[in-house]
Design a protein around this motif. Structure first.
Motif, PDB file in Angstrom:
ATOM      1  N   ALA A 164       0.895  -1.161   0.215  1.00 55.63           N
ATOM      2  CA  ALA A 164      -0.143  -0.015   0.187  1.00 55.63           C
ATOM      3  C   ALA A 164       0.885   1.283  -0.049  1.00 55.63           C
ATOM      4  CB  ALA A 164      -1.122  -0.160   1.230  1.00 55.63           C
ATOM      5  N   SER A 165       0.239   2.349  -0.149  1.00 51.97           N
ATOM      6  CA  SER A 165       0.861   3.822  -0.515  1.00 51.97           C
ATOM      7  C   SER A 165       0.851   4.438   0.895  1.00 51.97           C
ATOM      8  CB  SER A 165       0.595   4.420  -1.699  1.00 51.97           C
ATOM      9  OG  SER A 165       0.807   3.849  -2.676  1.00 51.97           O
ATOM     10  N   VAL A 166       1.639   5.394   1.085  1.00 56.58           N
ATOM     11  CA  VAL A 166       1.708   6.215   2.347  1.00 56.58           C
ATOM     12  C   VAL A 166       0.283   6.982   2.067  1.00 56.58           C
ATOM     13  CG1 VAL A 166       2.499   8.189   3.512  1.00 56.58           C
ATOM     14  CG2 VAL A 166       4.146   6.367   2.689  1.00 56.58           C
ATOM     15  N   GLY A 167      -0.439   6.971   3.175  1.00 53.58           N
ATOM     16  CA  GLY A 167      -1.664   7.753   3.243  1.00 53.58           C
ATOM     17  C   GLY A 167      -2.976   6.761   2.783  1.00 53.58           C
ATOM     18  N   ASP A 168      -2.830   5.514   2.436  1.00 52.21           N
ATOM     19  CA  ASP A 168      -3.856   4.538   2.171  1.00 52.21           C
ATOM     20  C   ASP A 168      -4.510   4.170   3.503  1.00 52.21           C
ATOM     21  OD1 ASP A 168      -2.558   2.777  -0.706  1.00 52.21           O
ATOM     22  OD2 ASP A 168      -3.355   4.546  -0.634  1.00 52.21           O
ATOM     23  N   ARG A 169      -5.614   3.856   3.680  1.00 53.66           N
ATOM     24  CA  ARG A 169      -6.346   2.958   4.391  1.00 53.66           C
ATOM     25  C   ARG A 169      -6.043   1.574   4.254  1.00 53.66           C
ATOM     26  NH1 ARG A 169     -10.687   4.353   7.670  1.00 53.66           N
ATOM     27  NH2 ARG A 169     -11.874   2.768   8.261  1.00 53.66           N
ATOM     28  N   SER A 171      -3.148   6.739  17.079  1.00 53.81           N
ATOM     29  CA  SER A 171      -4.933   6.654  16.963  1.00 53.81           C
ATOM     30  C   SER A 171      -5.089   6.252  15.494  1.00 53.81           C
ATOM     31  CB  SER A 171      -5.778   7.824  17.321  1.00 53.81           C
ATOM     32  OG  SER A 171      -5.242   8.956  16.479  1.00 53.81           O
ATOM     33  N   ARG A 172      -4.345   6.240  14.575  1.00 51.44           N
ATOM     34  CA  ARG A 172      -4.717   5.576  13.383  1.00 51.44           C
ATOM     35  C   ARG A 172      -4.826   4.314  13.197  1.00 51.44           C
ATOM     36  NH1 ARG A 172       0.811   6.975  13.046  1.00 51.44           N
ATOM     37  NH2 ARG A 172       2.258   5.283  12.321  1.00 51.44           N
ATOM     38  N   PHE A 173      -4.560   3.471  14.113  1.00 53.86           N
ATOM     39  CA  PHE A 173      -4.846   2.092  14.192  1.00 53.86           C
ATOM     40  C   PHE A 173      -6.005   2.033  15.082  1.00 53.86           C
ATOM     41  CE2 PHE A 173      -0.900   0.002  12.959  1.00 53.86           C
ATOM     42  CZ  PHE A 173       0.137   1.228  13.154  1.00 53.86           C
ATOM     43  N   SER A 174      -6.814   1.012  14.644  1.00 51.26           N
ATOM     44  CA  SER A 174      -8.213   0.687  15.239  1.00 51.26           C
ATOM     45  C   SER A 174      -8.522  -0.867  14.960  1.00 51.26           C
ATOM     46  CB  SER A 174      -9.236   1.750  14.908  1.00 51.26           C
ATOM     47  OG  SER A 174      -9.484   1.356  13.465  1.00 51.26           O
ATOM     48  N   SER A 234      -4.435   5.969   7.949  1.00 49.58           N
ATOM     49  CA  SER A 234      -3.458   6.619   6.992  1.00 49.58           C
ATOM     50  C   SER A 234      -2.286   5.971   7.034  1.00 49.58           C
ATOM     51  CB  SER A 234      -3.608   8.050   7.319  1.00 49.58           C
ATOM     52  OG  SER A 234      -2.718   8.658   6.387  1.00 49.58           O
ATOM     53  N   LEU A 235      -1.685   5.200   6.464  1.00 49.82           N
ATOM     54  CA  LEU A 235      -0.495   4.234   6.361  1.00 49.82           C
ATOM     55  C   LEU A 235       0.554   5.109   6.338  1.00 49.82           C
ATOM     56  CD1 LEU A 235       0.632   1.613   6.476  1.00 49.82           C
ATOM     57  CD2 LEU A 235       1.027   1.772   3.998  1.00 49.82           C
ATOM     58  N   GLN A 236       1.498   5.227   7.431  1.00 58.53           N
ATOM     59  CA  GLN A 236       2.745   5.918   7.479  1.00 58.53           C
ATOM     60  C   GLN A 236       3.878   4.799   7.197  1.00 58.53           C
ATOM     61  OE1 GLN A 236       2.679   9.058   8.064  1.00 58.53           O
ATOM     62  NE2 GLN A 236       0.516   8.823   7.511  1.00 58.53           N
ATOM     63  N   PRO A 237       5.238   5.464   6.817  1.00 53.67           N
ATOM     64  CA  PRO A 237       6.351   4.845   6.436  1.00 53.67           C
ATOM     65  C   PRO A 237       6.695   3.838   7.532  1.00 53.67           C
ATOM     66  CG  PRO A 237       6.551   6.751   5.752  1.00 53.67           C
ATOM     67  CD  PRO A 237       5.390   6.985   6.475  1.00 53.67           C
ATOM     68  N   GLU A 238       6.330   4.282   8.833  1.00 52.25           N
ATOM     69  CA  GLU A 238       6.763   3.375   9.847  1.00 52.25           C
ATOM     70  C   GLU A 238       5.922   2.446  10.277  1.00 52.25           C
ATOM     71  OE1 GLU A 238       6.370   6.805  10.028  1.00 52.25           O
ATOM     72  OE2 GLU A 238       5.354   7.450  11.772  1.00 52.25           O
ATOM     73  N   ASP A 239       5.066   2.109   9.515  1.00 55.14           N
ATOM     74  CA  ASP A 239       3.972   1.227   9.793  1.00 55.14           C
ATOM     75  C   ASP A 239       4.592  -0.207   8.830  1.00 55.14           C
ATOM     76  OD1 ASP A 239       1.183   3.368   9.824  1.00 55.14           O
ATOM     77  OD2 ASP A 239       2.638   2.966  11.287  1.00 55.14           O
ATOM     78  N   VAL A 240       5.596  -0.150   8.222  1.00 52.85           N
ATOM     79  CA  VAL A 240       5.845  -1.410   7.277  1.00 52.85           C
ATOM     80  C   VAL A 240       6.136  -2.306   8.468  1.00 52.85           C
ATOM     81  CG1 VAL A 240       7.835  -2.414   5.848  1.00 52.85           C
ATOM     82  CG2 VAL A 240       6.575  -0.132   5.495  1.00 52.85           C
TER      83      VAL A 240
END
Lengths: 107, 114
Positions: free
Chosen positions: A13-18, A60-63, A77-83
């Motif tokens: 997925a891309s940065v910002g994606d749900r 809070s972007r995690f739920s 909203s995916l962030q680079p550090e979420d890889v």
């Protein structure tokens, strides 16, 4: 034993994606479902406990949602550090069982 | 800060024994059930054992029952896993975790091979 079927196994997925990741239990586990993030070489980190409660310190972007047999982890909203690799754990009954994991990469 | 630090891993021959330790700090160890979880190379996670706060109750999956023994020393804030009759399929990274599985250690590698 309760089987936990996690999907997808791989996600790009891309940065910002749900982003949504799913776990399906083979029988009712009420809300006894945790979600974890594991980065390479690190200990698993608890994100969500009891299906929808955000662990202290987690953005809070995690739920999480769901109950019974179907559960979802959402990153709004995916962030680079979420890889990382994400996995679920049912702790409703012995033996506790895990999902096989979802490897999340940046597109 | 909660910390869990495992030790005692290494290379061991099939059929032999190994004992893992986990040193806990940053919380009242005696108040929590504790557990071991393992992850075989390129595989998913598997719960291995759980122990009650006093150590009087222990729980295992069939895959390790009778071979593995979990124990604890509350005075030393330490958790242990005695692994006997080791098999190649026991090769994994072993994590100690505080129930409700909110904190995990970094893991220790156990390789069972001749």
């Amino acid at each position: 034993d309760i089987q936990m079927t996690q999907s997808p196994s791989f996600l790009s997925a891309s940065v910002g994606d749900r982003v949504t990741i799913n776990c399906k239990a083979s029988q009712n586990i009420n809300r006894y479902l945790n979600w974890y993030q594991q980065k390479l070489g690190e200990a698993p980190k608890l994100l969500i406990y009891n299906a929808n409660s955000l662990q202290t310190g987690i953005p809070s972007r995690f739920s999480g949602s769901g109950s019974g047999t179907d559960f979802t982890l959402t990153i709004s909203s995916l962030q680079p550090e979420d890889v990382a690799t994400y996995f679920c754990l049912q702790h409703n009954s012995w033996p506790y069982t895990f999902g096989a994991g979802t490897k999340l990469e940046l597109k | 800060e909660v910390q869990l630090v495992e030790s005692g891993g290494g290379l061991v021959q099939p059929g032999r024994s190994l004992k893992l330790s986990c040193a806990a700090s940053g919380f009242t160890f005696s108040n929590y059930y504790m557990a071991w979880v393992r992850q075989a190379p390129k595989k998913g996670l598997e719960w291995v054992a759980t122990i009650s706060t006093s150590g009087s109750r222990t729980y295992y999956p069939d895959s390790v029952k009778g071979r593995f023994t979990i124990s604890r020393d509350n005075a030393k804030s330490s958790l242990y896993l005695q692994m006997n009759s080791l098999k190649s399929e026991d090769t994994a990274t072993y994590y100690c975790a505080r129930r409700p599985f909110d904190y995990w250690g970094q893991g220790v590698m156990v390789t069972v091979s001749s």
